[in-house]
Design an enzyme around this catalytic site. Structure first.
Site, short mmCIF file in Angstrom:
data_model
loop_
_atom_site.label_atom_id
_atom_site.label_comp_id
_atom_site.label_asym_id
_atom_site.label_seq_id
_atom_site.Cartn_x
_atom_site.Cartn_y
_atom_site.Cartn_z
N GLY A 20 0.84 -1.16 0.13
CA GLY A 20 0.07 0.06 0.14
C GLY A 20 0.85 1.14 0.03
O GLY A 20 0.59 2.38 0.60
N LEU A 21 1.91 1.26 -0.72
CA LEU A 21 2.82 2.30 -0.66
C LEU A 21 2.88 3.47 -1.69
O LEU A 21 3.34 4.63 -1.35
CB LEU A 21 4.52 1.53 -0.77
CG LEU A 21 4.84 0.66 -0.10
CD1 LEU A 21 6.08 -0.21 -0.38
CD2 LEU A 21 4.96 0.86 1.28
N GLY A 24 -1.89 7.50 -4.99
CA GLY A 24 -2.31 8.02 -6.28
C GLY A 24 -2.34 7.02 -7.03
O GLY A 24 -2.91 7.25 -8.24
N ALA A 27 -4.64 0.88 -7.25
CA ALA A 27 -4.59 -0.56 -7.00
C ALA A 27 -3.73 -0.93 -5.80
O ALA A 27 -3.83 -1.58 -4.97
CB ALA A 27 -3.87 -1.27 -8.20
N GLU A 174 10.20 9.76 -13.65
CA GLU A 174 9.83 8.30 -13.53
C GLU A 174 9.99 7.39 -14.79
O GLU A 174 9.44 6.40 -15.04
CB GLU A 174 8.32 8.31 -13.22
CG GLU A 174 7.90 9.21 -11.97
CD GLU A 174 7.70 8.31 -10.67
OE1 GLU A 174 7.40 7.31 -10.65
OE2 GLU A 174 8.18 8.66 -9.71
N HIS A 250 0.76 7.92 -13.88
CA HIS A 250 1.74 7.89 -14.99
C HIS A 250 0.99 8.05 -16.46
O HIS A 250 -0.05 7.65 -16.52
CB HIS A 250 2.82 6.59 -15.25
CG HIS A 250 3.64 6.41 -14.02
ND1 HIS A 250 3.90 5.29 -13.67
CD2 HIS A 250 4.51 7.31 -13.58
CE1 HIS A 250 4.75 5.33 -12.32
NE2 HIS A 250 5.25 6.52 -12.48
N ASN A 365 -0.66 -4.35 -7.74
CA ASN A 365 -0.05 -3.05 -7.27
C ASN A 365 0.16 -2.03 -8.20
O ASN A 365 0.90 -0.92 -8.22
CB ASN A 365 1.47 -3.80 -6.79
CG ASN A 365 1.54 -3.63 -5.54
OD1 ASN A 365 1.02 -3.07 -4.69
ND2 ASN A 365 2.59 -4.48 -5.05
N CYS A 371 4.00 -1.57 -17.74
CA CYS A 371 5.05 -1.04 -16.53
C CYS A 371 6.07 -2.19 -16.44
O CYS A 371 7.36 -1.82 -16.17
CB CYS A 371 3.91 -1.23 -15.33
SG CYS A 371 2.88 -0.30 -15.26
#
Ligand code: SUG
Length: 448
Positions: A20-21, A24, A27, A174, A250, A365, A371
């Site tokens: 849960g890091l 924004g 998921a 990013e 993103h 995640n 990704c």
């Protein structure tokens, strides 16, 4: 000379978990604290790599990182033996231990921005590792990322590596998640498309209200300068801040490009018409014919795009000139998205086929097919200079599958992260992996 787009996929690391890091990232937030299955996650990723290889695409592998990152915890004041550092962090600051355990380096679209040699002033392929400084758990990736990329692309005649940008939010970078390249052919000069979420120094650009904009204009401009890109070969565009506030953290969650085609949602950008005209004109000057497919919001709402990851897809060019879209299973599960995709392939446009992959472990995640891969366009001579150990073959697929089955757990919960044994398992696995992929010593435990 022949040229290729090579997809280097991130191999999921042994500590894959749901921490849960990422505020924004819908998921990541909503699956927080669920039990994960690192073995299944890694095997799902390998399946996708194998499928692309079997279809005739050149496929590579990018190694995961050492976790928990004990040296990051030491920098935060935990001390003693490695086991003590982990146990002390578990007792006093569990969120920091969770962050230091994240296997987030699997999402290699965020590892770096890559400019192919046809676009750069010195004719080399340029890499800038992303500082990922919006989130602590990701900001600790770039030193190892740089070592791994240097071990994969070691030949200085062909490859140039730049350190991550200064680690402050004003240069939040990013990597390739906000970078796309348009071209007629991978080996010809193209137009590099940098999408930013906000400006750090110019208040005229609007910013999202709720969630962070991770990529700044100034970071994108710095990368373009470092890579020696010409003005004629670059377009900067702003992401629509309203969609960042809906979970589009993103640009690759709302748009994907390949060759001469941009596939995007109607609400993806600000000043869309002007941006499309600039892309068209600049690609025309390079001999290309820019095209775009806009997905209307009344067919696919932004919320559906975020849930299904329709745009976090891989758009691949096939030998006959048509394109293939690799989407996650979640697109088939969403009736509106699936209906849109059926219409898209039936319409006779450039995208002719959809292939669906089960990537649920990563998806939970917020990481879809796009990704999980870093694209590197390479000329034949450059491909020959890449470390051959990281190029996927049937034998490497078998070896990596066996390696995962030997070293990975099939369940991981937050409480398991406090077990110092997990670090030893990770180090044993990675030590073997550096030999399999012929990377040399790239991990802190191997070089300190
Ligand atoms: O940075 N998730 C990643 C997902 C990255 C997806 N990448 C691209 N769209 N290119 C992130 O938000 C979640 C980890 C956790 O909550 O345990 C995470 O880091």
């Amino acid at each position: 000379m022949k040229s290729f787009e090579v997809n280097f996929d991130g191999l999921v690391g042994p500590t894959h978990n749901y921490g849960g890091l990422s505020f924004g990232n819908v998921a990541s937030q909503s699956n927080s604290q669920q039990a994960s299955n690192p073995k299944e996650a890694a095997l799902q990723g390998l399946e996708k790599m194998k499928a692309l290889m079997d279809m005739g695409f050149v496929q590579g592998v990018l190694a995961p990182q050492e976790r928990p990152d004990v040296s990051a915890l030491r920098r935060l004041g935990f001390s003693g033996s490695d086991a003590h550092v982990i146990q002390q962090a578990a007792k006093e600051a569990m969120p920091l231990l969770v962050a230091s355990c994240s296997a987030s380096s699997m999402w290699v679209a965020n590892a770096a921005t890559v400019s192919p040699s046809a676009d750069t002033q010195d004719g080399r392929v340029h890499f800038t590792a992303a500082n990922l400084n919006c989130k602590f758990h990701r900001s600790i990736e770039h030193p190892t990322t740089s070592r791994v990329l240097s071990a994969m692309f070691a030949d200085q005649q062909h490859f140039a590596h730049h350190a991550a940008l200064p680690a402050v939010a004003q240069f939040g970078d990013e990597g390739a998640a906000n970078h796309t390249r348009f071209c007629r052919d991978y080996g010809e000069a193209g137009v590099e498309f940098f999408v930013f979420g906000r400006s750090a120094f110019d208040s005229r650009y609007p910013a999202p209200q709720q969630y962070p904009a991770r990529q700044t204009l100034e970071a994108s401009q710095a990368v373009a300068r470092l890579h020696g890109l010409s003005e004629a070969g670059v377009v900067f565009a702003q992401q629509n801040p309203a969609v960042i506030d809906q979970g589009v953290f993103h640009n690759d969650v709302i748009a994907v490009g390949n060759g001469e085609l941009l596939f995007h949602h109607q609400d993806a950008f600000l000043n869309t018409d002007q941006m499309l005209a600039e892309l068209h004109a600049k690609l025309r000057a390079r001999g290309g014919n820019f095209q775009s497919i806009c997905v209307p919001r009344d067919q696919v709402a932004v919320e559906d795009a975020v849930r299904s990851y329709l745009f976090n897809s891989q758009l691949l060019s096939r030998a006959d000139g048509s394109m293939l879209l690799i989407v996650p299973e979640e697109c088939r599960a969403n009736p509106r998205v699936w209906q849109y995709l059926q219409g898209l392939t039936a319409a006779g446009g450039p995208i002719r086929e959809i292939k669906v992959f089960d990537l649920k472990q990563s998806m939970q995640n917020g990481g879809g097919p796009a990704c999980l891969r870093l694209r590197v366009a390479l000329k034949e001579t450059e491909l020959a200079a890449v470390n051959p150990g990281v190029i996927m073959t049937p034998a490497l697929y078998d070896t990596l599958t066996q390696w995962v089955n030997t070293h990975y757990r099939d369940a991981l919960r937050e409480s398991d992260l406090a077990d110092p044994q997990l670090l030893l398992e990770c180090r044993t696995a990675l030590d073997e992996l550096t030999q399999i992929l012929k990377l040399g010593a790239v991990y802190p435990f191997q070089i300190n």
